[in-house]
Scaffold this motif. Structure first.
Motif, mmCIF file in Angstrom:
data_model
loop_
_atom_site.group_PDB
_atom_site.id
_atom_site.type_symbol
_atom_site.label_atom_id
_atom_site.label_comp_id
_atom_site.label_asym_id
_atom_site.label_seq_id
_atom_site.Cartn_x
_atom_site.Cartn_y
_atom_site.Cartn_z
ATOM 1 N N TRP A 142 -30.415 -16.757 0.517
ATOM 2 C CA TRP A 142 -31.689 -16.097 0.225
ATOM 3 C C TRP A 142 -31.469 -14.616 -0.067
ATOM 4 O O TRP A 142 -32.091 -14.046 -0.977
ATOM 5 C CB TRP A 142 -32.660 -16.264 1.392
ATOM 6 C CG TRP A 142 -33.530 -17.469 1.314
ATOM 7 C CD1 TRP A 142 -33.565 -18.525 2.172
ATOM 8 C CD2 TRP A 142 -34.508 -17.764 0.300
ATOM 9 N NE1 TRP A 142 -34.491 -19.452 1.764
ATOM 10 C CE2 TRP A 142 -35.088 -19.005 0.618
ATOM 11 C CE3 TRP A 142 -34.944 -17.089 -0.842
ATOM 12 C CZ2 TRP A 142 -36.082 -19.596 -0.159
ATOM 13 C CZ3 TRP A 142 -35.937 -17.675 -1.628
ATOM 14 C CH2 TRP A 142 -36.496 -18.911 -1.282
ATOM 15 N N ALA A 143 -30.578 -13.973 0.713
ATOM 16 C CA ALA A 143 -30.318 -12.553 0.477
ATOM 17 C C ALA A 143 -29.757 -12.338 -0.922
ATOM 18 O O ALA A 143 -30.118 -11.380 -1.619
ATOM 19 C CB ALA A 143 -29.350 -12.019 1.530
ATOM 20 N N GLU A 144 -28.875 -13.233 -1.357
ATOM 21 C CA GLU A 144 -28.317 -13.146 -2.708
ATOM 22 C C GLU A 144 -29.411 -13.287 -3.765
ATOM 23 O O GLU A 144 -29.415 -12.573 -4.771
ATOM 24 C CB GLU A 144 -27.266 -14.239 -2.887
ATOM 25 C CG GLU A 144 -26.549 -14.210 -4.230
ATOM 26 C CD GLU A 144 -25.498 -15.300 -4.344
ATOM 27 O OE1 GLU A 144 -25.075 -15.592 -5.479
ATOM 28 O OE2 GLU A 144 -25.111 -15.867 -3.302
ATOM 29 N N LEU A 145 -30.352 -14.196 -3.514
ATOM 30 C CA LEU A 145 -31.450 -14.368 -4.455
ATOM 31 C C LEU A 145 -32.353 -13.134 -4.497
ATOM 32 O O LEU A 145 -32.790 -12.708 -5.565
ATOM 33 C CB LEU A 145 -32.271 -15.605 -4.089
ATOM 34 C CG LEU A 145 -31.760 -16.922 -4.664
ATOM 35 C CD1 LEU A 145 -32.499 -18.096 -4.044
ATOM 36 C CD2 LEU A 145 -31.922 -16.951 -6.177
ATOM 37 N N PHE A 146 -32.616 -12.557 -3.329
ATOM 38 C CA PHE A 146 -33.450 -11.347 -3.314
ATOM 39 C C PHE A 146 -32.744 -10.202 -4.036
ATOM 40 O O PHE A 146 -33.392 -9.382 -4.704
ATOM 41 C CB PHE A 146 -33.811 -10.953 -1.884
ATOM 42 C CG PHE A 146 -34.925 -11.779 -1.305
ATOM 43 C CD1 PHE A 146 -36.172 -11.809 -1.902
ATOM 44 C CD2 PHE A 146 -34.732 -12.539 -0.158
ATOM 45 C CE1 PHE A 146 -37.207 -12.570 -1.391
ATOM 46 C CE2 PHE A 146 -35.752 -13.319 0.362
ATOM 47 C CZ PHE A 146 -36.995 -13.333 -0.248
ATOM 48 N N ASP A 147 -31.423 -10.133 -3.926
ATOM 49 C CA ASP A 147 -30.679 -9.136 -4.701
ATOM 50 C C ASP A 147 -30.870 -9.385 -6.197
ATOM 51 O O ASP A 147 -31.017 -8.439 -6.987
ATOM 52 C CB ASP A 147 -29.186 -9.204 -4.354
ATOM 53 C CG ASP A 147 -28.876 -8.631 -2.975
ATOM 54 O OD1 ASP A 147 -29.722 -7.884 -2.436
ATOM 55 O OD2 ASP A 147 -27.789 -8.934 -2.446
ATOM 56 N N ALA A 148 -30.848 -10.670 -6.582
ATOM 57 C CA ALA A 148 -31.039 -11.012 -8.000
ATOM 58 C C ALA A 148 -32.451 -10.669 -8.462
ATOM 59 O O ALA A 148 -32.646 -10.175 -9.586
ATOM 60 C CB ALA A 148 -30.761 -12.502 -8.214
ATOM 61 N N TYR A 149 -33.446 -10.920 -7.597
ATOM 62 C CA TYR A 149 -34.824 -10.543 -7.941
ATOM 63 C C TYR A 149 -34.913 -9.030 -8.177
ATOM 64 O O TYR A 149 -35.547 -8.561 -9.119
ATOM 65 C CB TYR A 149 -35.790 -10.922 -6.813
ATOM 66 C CG TYR A 149 -35.933 -12.392 -6.539
ATOM 67 C CD1 TYR A 149 -35.902 -13.335 -7.564
ATOM 68 C CD2 TYR A 149 -36.128 -12.846 -5.234
ATOM 69 C CE1 TYR A 149 -36.055 -14.678 -7.301
ATOM 70 C CE2 TYR A 149 -36.289 -14.197 -4.963
ATOM 71 C CZ TYR A 149 -36.245 -15.108 -5.992
ATOM 72 O OH TYR A 149 -36.388 -16.446 -5.722
ATOM 73 N N ARG A 150 -34.269 -8.274 -7.296
ATOM 74 C CA ARG A 150 -34.330 -6.818 -7.399
ATOM 75 C C ARG A 150 -33.621 -6.341 -8.669
ATOM 76 O O ARG A 150 -34.110 -5.449 -9.362
ATOM 77 C CB ARG A 150 -33.691 -6.198 -6.151
ATOM 78 C CG ARG A 150 -33.846 -4.689 -6.055
ATOM 79 C CD ARG A 150 -33.381 -4.155 -4.723
ATOM 80 N NE ARG A 150 -34.378 -4.357 -3.677
ATOM 81 C CZ ARG A 150 -34.250 -5.210 -2.665
ATOM 82 N NH1 ARG A 150 -33.172 -5.954 -2.557
ATOM 83 N NH2 ARG A 150 -35.199 -5.319 -1.750
ATOM 84 N N ASP A 163 -33.518 -8.716 5.581
ATOM 85 C CA ASP A 163 -34.789 -8.823 6.304
ATOM 86 C C ASP A 163 -35.739 -9.777 5.586
ATOM 87 O O ASP A 163 -36.442 -10.573 6.221
ATOM 88 C CB ASP A 163 -35.446 -7.451 6.432
ATOM 89 C CG ASP A 163 -34.709 -6.550 7.419
ATOM 90 O OD1 ASP A 163 -33.795 -7.050 8.106
ATOM 91 O OD2 ASP A 163 -35.033 -5.354 7.479
ATOM 92 N N LEU A 164 -35.778 -9.689 4.270
ATOM 93 C CA LEU A 164 -36.627 -10.591 3.492
ATOM 94 C C LEU A 164 -36.187 -12.035 3.673
ATOM 95 O O LEU A 164 -37.021 -12.939 3.818
ATOM 96 C CB LEU A 164 -36.580 -10.212 2.011
ATOM 97 C CG LEU A 164 -37.267 -8.901 1.625
ATOM 98 C CD1 LEU A 164 -36.861 -8.485 0.216
ATOM 99 C CD2 LEU A 164 -38.779 -9.031 1.726
ATOM 100 N N ALA A 165 -34.876 -12.263 3.671
ATOM 101 C CA ALA A 165 -34.350 -13.617 3.833
ATOM 102 C C ALA A 165 -34.743 -14.205 5.186
ATOM 103 O O ALA A 165 -35.213 -15.345 5.281
ATOM 104 C CB ALA A 165 -32.825 -13.606 3.686
ATOM 105 N N ARG A 166 -34.563 -13.430 6.240
ATOM 106 C CA ARG A 166 -34.903 -13.923 7.579
ATOM 107 C C ARG A 166 -36.403 -14.228 7.689
ATOM 108 O O ARG A 166 -36.806 -15.225 8.291
ATOM 109 C CB ARG A 166 -34.504 -12.908 8.641
ATOM 110 C CG ARG A 166 -34.705 -13.400 10.070
ATOM 111 C CD ARG A 166 -34.281 -12.355 11.072
ATOM 112 N NE ARG A 166 -32.845 -12.235 11.175
ATOM 113 C CZ ARG A 166 -32.086 -12.986 11.988
ATOM 114 N NH1 ARG A 166 -32.649 -13.919 12.732
ATOM 115 N NH2 ARG A 166 -30.797 -12.803 12.036
ATOM 116 N N THR A 167 -37.237 -13.385 7.089
ATOM 117 C CA THR A 167 -38.678 -13.583 7.150
ATOM 118 C C THR A 167 -39.101 -14.845 6.402
ATOM 119 O O THR A 167 -39.928 -15.630 6.898
ATOM 120 C CB THR A 167 -39.410 -12.359 6.567
ATOM 121 O OG1 THR A 167 -39.053 -11.204 7.317
ATOM 122 C CG2 THR A 167 -40.911 -12.553 6.620
ATOM 123 N N LEU A 168 -38.542 -15.068 5.233
ATOM 124 C CA LEU A 168 -38.909 -16.249 4.461
ATOM 125 C C LEU A 168 -38.438 -17.523 5.154
ATOM 126 O O LEU A 168 -39.160 -18.522 5.179
ATOM 127 C CB LEU A 168 -38.328 -16.162 3.056
ATOM 128 C CG LEU A 168 -38.871 -17.181 2.057
ATOM 129 C CD1 LEU A 168 -40.391 -17.075 1.947
ATOM 130 C CD2 LEU A 168 -38.256 -16.986 0.684
#
Length: 212
Positions: A142-150, A163-168
């Motif tokens: 998930w963290a890798e995906l959020f990096d890709a989104y950013r 933090d975003l990954a843990r929350t999702l």
């Protein structure tokens, strides 16, 4: 004697795991015996024990297979440019986990099984280690995906990907718990809820709360 094909061995293993998962989901882990698993799978003791020596091995294999299925969905997602948004990906993953994992079991049954696996980690160190490894892998994906989104400009909030990954993941775990307890939540509800939350703009966040 003719050699047994790998395809046959894989199919037999799948038959055992599906039977065990249905038993665990229906009757609970501790109330299910290996004899129950034999009967559900329609196999002899020798056929089952060739693959799994105990219920603990069965439950660990089910947990590991579930994580493997989820990883496959993430690998597919990361290959897309841009990747699917979290609401779309979560529905895709939850459909795999809750609706496609067990032949002959419903969505609530497998959600109950997942909750039982979580509970078993409190007494089984081996299972706890396997679950922790799976959880860490999910957080990293998930963290890798959020990096890709950013990187693609889809995500602008100044919040760490970890933090975003843990929350999702917490939202997904809560959804699974609701499904296990109440059985009245369609998978699409989680996606719609996330889509609604994602629509909240920066301007709305910047608006101060009303004074009390």
């Amino acid at each position: 004697m003719a050699r047994v094909s790998q395809e046959h061995l894989d199919a037999r293993r799948r038959q055992i795991l599906d039977g065990a998962a249905r038993c665990f989901a229906r009757n609970g882990f501790h109330a299910t015996s290996m004899q129950d698993v034999l009967a559900e799978a329609g196999l002899s003791a020798g056929a089952v024990y060739r693959y799994f020596r105990s219920k603990d091995e069965l439950i660990q294999a089910i947990a590991e297979e579930t994580f493997a299925s989820v990883r496959g969905a993430f690998v597919e997602a990361t290959a897309s440019n841009p990747p699917p948004t979290p609401d779309v990906l979560v529905v895709r993953v939850m459909t795999i986990v809750l609706e496609e994992r067990i032949t002959g079991a419903d969505r609530q049954a497998f959600a109950r099984l997942i909750v039982q696996v979580w509970a078993e980690t409190l007494r089984d160190e081996t299972l706890a280690k396997a679950l922790a490894q799976g959880f860490d892998a999910m957080r990293a994906l998930w963290a890798e995906l959020f990096d890709a989104y950013r990187a693609s400009g889809m995500l602008t909030a100044d919040v760490s990907s970890a933090d975003l990954a843990r929350t999702l993941i917490a939202a997904v775990q809560g959804f699974i718990a609701q499904q296990a307890l109440f059985g009245d939540v369609e998978t699409g509800v989680l996606g719609e809820g996330l889509r609604g939350l994602m629509s909240m703009g920066a301007g709305a966040r910047a608006t101060p709360p009303p004074s009390v």
